[in-house]
Design a protein around this motif. Structure first.
Motif, mmCIF file in Angstrom:
data_model
loop_
_atom_site.group_PDB
_atom_site.id
_atom_site.type_symbol
_atom_site.label_atom_id
_atom_site.label_comp_id
_atom_site.label_asym_id
_atom_site.label_seq_id
_atom_site.Cartn_x
_atom_site.Cartn_y
_atom_site.Cartn_z
ATOM 1 N N THR A 203 0.835 -1.212 0.000
ATOM 2 C CA THR A 203 0.000 0.000 0.000
ATOM 3 C C THR A 203 0.868 1.259 0.000
ATOM 4 N N VAL A 204 1.963 1.234 0.791
ATOM 5 C CA VAL A 204 2.858 2.395 0.835
ATOM 6 C C VAL A 204 3.488 2.591 -0.554
ATOM 7 N N GLY A 205 3.775 1.475 -1.237
ATOM 8 C CA GLY A 205 4.340 1.542 -2.584
ATOM 9 C C GLY A 205 5.677 0.863 -2.651
ATOM 10 N N CYS A 206 5.836 -0.008 -3.664
ATOM 11 C CA CYS A 206 7.123 -0.698 -3.789
ATOM 12 C C CYS A 206 7.417 -1.027 -5.248
ATOM 13 N N GLY A 207 7.015 -0.123 -6.138
ATOM 14 C CA GLY A 207 7.310 -0.319 -7.558
ATOM 15 C C GLY A 207 6.727 -1.621 -8.061
ATOM 16 N N ASP A 208 7.514 -2.280 -8.930
ATOM 17 C CA ASP A 208 6.971 -3.528 -9.488
ATOM 18 C C ASP A 208 7.516 -4.754 -8.753
ATOM 19 N N LEU A 209 7.934 -4.565 -7.511
ATOM 20 C CA LEU A 209 8.431 -5.701 -6.717
ATOM 21 C C LEU A 209 7.272 -6.656 -6.392
ATOM 22 N N ASP A 210 7.499 -7.972 -6.545
ATOM 23 C CA ASP A 210 6.476 -8.973 -6.175
ATOM 24 C C ASP A 210 6.604 -9.237 -4.666
ATOM 25 N N LEU A 214 7.916 -12.631 -2.669
ATOM 26 C CA LEU A 214 9.134 -12.532 -1.858
ATOM 27 C C LEU A 214 8.845 -12.965 -0.415
ATOM 28 N N THR A 215 7.695 -12.533 0.112
ATOM 29 C CA THR A 215 7.318 -12.901 1.489
ATOM 30 C C THR A 215 7.157 -14.420 1.595
ATOM 31 N N GLU A 216 6.480 -15.040 0.609
ATOM 32 C CA GLU A 216 6.316 -16.504 0.614
ATOM 33 C C GLU A 216 7.679 -17.183 0.648
ATOM 34 N N SER A 217 8.634 -16.624 -0.158
ATOM 35 C CA SER A 217 9.948 -17.291 -0.249
ATOM 36 C C SER A 217 10.687 -17.272 1.100
ATOM 37 N N LEU A 218 10.381 -16.267 1.952
ATOM 38 C CA LEU A 218 11.026 -16.209 3.274
ATOM 39 C C LEU A 218 10.622 -17.418 4.119
ATOM 40 N N PHE A 219 9.441 -17.977 3.820
ATOM 41 C CA PHE A 219 8.922 -19.089 4.640
ATOM 42 C C PHE A 219 9.021 -20.437 3.938
ATOM 43 N N SER A 220 9.610 -20.437 2.716
ATOM 44 C CA SER A 220 9.533 -21.672 1.916
ATOM 45 C C SER A 220 10.166 -22.874 2.625
ATOM 46 N N SER A 221 11.287 -22.663 3.320
ATOM 47 C CA SER A 221 11.938 -23.824 3.964
ATOM 48 C C SER A 221 11.039 -24.390 5.069
ATOM 49 N N HIS A 222 10.227 -23.543 5.691
ATOM 50 C CA HIS A 222 9.311 -24.026 6.743
ATOM 51 C C HIS A 222 8.083 -24.690 6.131
ATOM 52 N N LYS A 223 7.611 -24.098 5.031
ATOM 53 C CA LYS A 223 6.369 -24.631 4.438
ATOM 54 C C LYS A 223 6.586 -25.969 3.736
ATOM 55 N N ASP A 224 7.834 -26.193 3.244
ATOM 56 C CA ASP A 224 8.109 -27.447 2.542
ATOM 57 C C ASP A 224 7.811 -28.661 3.425
ATOM 58 N N GLU A 225 8.187 -28.575 4.700
ATOM 59 C CA GLU A 225 8.018 -29.734 5.594
ATOM 60 C C GLU A 225 6.872 -29.525 6.585
ATOM 61 N N TYR A 226 6.074 -28.507 6.326
ATOM 62 C CA TYR A 226 5.049 -28.132 7.315
ATOM 63 C C TYR A 226 4.165 -29.312 7.722
#
Length: 606
Positions: A203-210, A214-226
């Motif tokens: 909402t504040v604005g971050c250009g065309d950054l996904d 990116l947030t999902e990728s921070l948790f990927s190692s945890h979600k893989d074995e969740y």
């Protein structure tokens, strides 16, 4: 800067004499050095203006710098020099705010509060930076994209690394340390709050950054074995709960003392300590609901969610099946123990009066143990029925709709549920057979202890015949009414019907064999008829027509002892269905030999 780059490009493809090209190469290199120096001078001017918050100077520098490789280094330099990325104390403050005092284990709710305040602070900082960036840079959205990416990759990642230590699935953390459940709760809180942060930054604005990706990728190692962690956590909770219940059972058990045990009075005490509890089953469901809510949080795809939900629900089915099977098994053990007590007090006939008296009181203690273990088993059956109903209700309300996106998942879970139920029913069936044995053993004990030979051969001195039921009959009916009360409330449907029908048939058989031991005169025949009426009235409460019919025929057969010898033939001819049993019974008439009935009736049997 841009000219220099273009010249180098042109130079490499160009042709010309070597000397000229070498001279040009030197010139280009000098130009490149000059550009770099100019860029560095502009950046340091930009820095000092930035420290003094002189936005106009900053903007002038940024405008010129945008001519150098599209201003990338200026943008990156600006972001890299933000205090939150340079100051180590910021990192420590983040950790302190979220985890509190390191000596004490923070709770998920504390962490949730800490993350909310920290993430609000970060969003505010980014919002303030956005105002400066918009005022200073020609393409602010690119700078915002770099800034937000750095916030997530550096500041948030560092925090999550401290917050989420992935435990080992081989050596589980103990429940004292919070077990696997604590990790899962922390993971859920961190994931939920970080996604909220990502939405706020968007909402504040971050250009065309996904941001979301990116947030999902921070948790990927945890979600893989969740899912493995969720299943392991449910197994850990179950194991610890069972150990806790066993410990409670043993404490209560040892307190009952050996004196009561010797008399057999507290055989069922141990099993009642560990009776199936609907509260415990409700707790299993609560754990499962919590796990399903985390599945909902982590799985955005309906098909992935369905697969996770099915696996988590299967854990619940396994837990309930195991718990019910163990509970019924314990209740059956106490029935077996009571049966062993009964066996011990079956004595030969030639014993002294003292030994016989001791055996009789021991047999009564065994009977008391039998009755209490019967009740205990009926409670176990009733509670396993309630537990099954709770699971079916939970499945219908919370699980079934989540399984629909995957073909066959719903049907497979229904099948697993049916298998779990039928294994509980099989365990219940074995115990119900033992319950029948327990009841019949006591009926036989009462009959042999209470029935007197004179009950059915009353002396004819009594001018007024005795129309009351015999004491043995009264005692047996009273015992059955008392003990079966728990069966009437505990059992339902086919279980109840089968149990009572079988019990009624066994009672009929036991009585037939019992009466074979006596001889009857006509007034004794009348008393027998009265006993049969009382037994028949009682078994009518079983609602088993085939049993009622057997007792009605017994009533007719009792006439074998009442009618005069010359009327026997017509009695048999009138009711051919009793002929087989009547043949045995007629021999029990006290005038069988004197009235030469064998020869008089022989023509009937051929």
């Amino acid at each position: 800067g841009t000219f220099a780059e273009e010249d180098i490009g042109r130079l490499s493809s160009g042709v010309g004499n070597a000397a000229a090209s070498r001279g040009l190469e030197v010139a280009v290199a000098n130009l490149q050095d000059y550009c770099n120096e100019l860029e560095n001078r502009l950046i340091s001017r930009f820095d000092s203006a930035s420290q003094k918050r002189e936005l106009t100077t900053m903007a002038e520098c940024a405008k010129i710098l945008s001519q150098f490789n599209r201003g990338t280094s200026a943008m990156q330099h600006y972001v890299a020099t933000r205090p939150m990325f340079i100051d180590l104390e910021v990192m420590n403050a983040d950790t302190r705010l979220v985890l509190g005092d390191q000596a004490v284990q923070a709770s998920p709710s504390d962490v949730a509060r800490g993350l909310s305040s920290l993430y609000k602070e970060i969003t505010d900082t980014v919002r303030k930076e956005a105002a400066t960036i918009t005022a200073v840079f020609p393409s602010p959205s690119e700078v915002m994209s770099i800034l937000v990416q750095r916030v997530l990759e550096q500041r948030i990642t560092a925090l999550l690394d401290k917050l989420l230590m992935k435990p080992s699935l081989v050596n589980l953390p103990s429940m004292g340390e919070g077990g696997l459940l604590l990790y899962l709760r922390m993971l859920a809180v961190a994931y939920e709050k970080t996604r909220e942060l990502a939405r706020d930054l968007q909402t504040v604005g971050c250009g065309d950054l996904d941001v979301e990706g990116l947030t999902e990728s921070l948790f990927s190692s945890h979600k893989d074995e969740y899912l493995e962690y969720e299943q392991a956590a449910l197994r850990q909770l179950y194991k610890v709960k069972m150990e806790e219940l066993r410990a409670e059972g043993q404490i209560a058990d040892s307190g009952s003392g050996s004196v009561g045990r010797a008399k057999g009075a507290s055989v069922a005490a141990a099993s009642s300590q560990q009776q199936i509890s609907v509260t415990v089953v409700t707790e299993f469901v609560r754990w499962n609901e919590e796990a399903i809510s985390r599945c909902n949080l982590f799985c955005s795809q309906p098909a992935t969610l369905a697969t996770h939900v099915k696996a988590v629900f299967t854990c619940l089915l396994d837990q309930v099946s195991q718990y019910i099977a163990d509970g019924l098994e314990r209740a059956r053990d106490s029935l077996t123990e009571a049966a062993n007590l009964r066996e011990r007090f079956v004595l030969g006939t030639s014993v002294s009066r003292r030994v016989a008296a001791a055996a009789a009181s021991a047999a009564e203690a065994a009977a008391a143990a039998g009755e209490s273990s019967f009740r205990s088993f009926m409670v176990a059956v009733q509670r396993s029925g309630s537990s099954v109903a709770i699971i079916q209700q939970y499945f219908a309300n919370s699980i079934s709709r989540l399984l629909l996106p995957v073909d066959g998942a719903h049907a497979a879970s229904c099948e697993e549920m049916a298998t779990a139920m039928s294994s509980a029913e099989a365990a219940a069936y074995k115990g119900l057979q033992q319950c029948i044995e327990t009841v019949m053993a006591e009926v036989e004990r009462l009959l042999s202890a209470e029935q007197k030979a004179t009950d059915y051969r009353t002396s004819d001195d009594n001018l007024v015949p005795d129309h009351r039921a015999t004491n043995a009959c009264t005692r047996v009916v009273a015992y059955l009414s008392r003990v079966l009360e728990s069966a009437f409330t505990a059992l339902e449907g086919l279980n109840k019907q089968a149990f009572l029908t079988e019990l009624g048939n066994r009672l009929h058989k036991v009585l037939l064999n019992h009466w074979q031991k006596f001889t009857f005169n006509p007034s004794g025949g009348l008393r027998l008829k009265r006993d049969i009426t009382d037994y028949g009235d009682f078994v009518r409460s079983f609602n088993a027509p085939s049993v009622d019919e057997k007792f009605e025929l017994l009533g007719i057969m009792a006439n074998v002892f009442i009618v005069a010898p010359e009327s026997l033939a017509s009695l048999f001819e009138g009711t051919p269905s009793i002929r087989k049993d009547a043949q045995r019974f007629v021999q029990l008439r006290d005038d069988y030999k004197s009235a030469k009935l064998a020869s008089k009736l022989s023509s009937l049997w051929t």
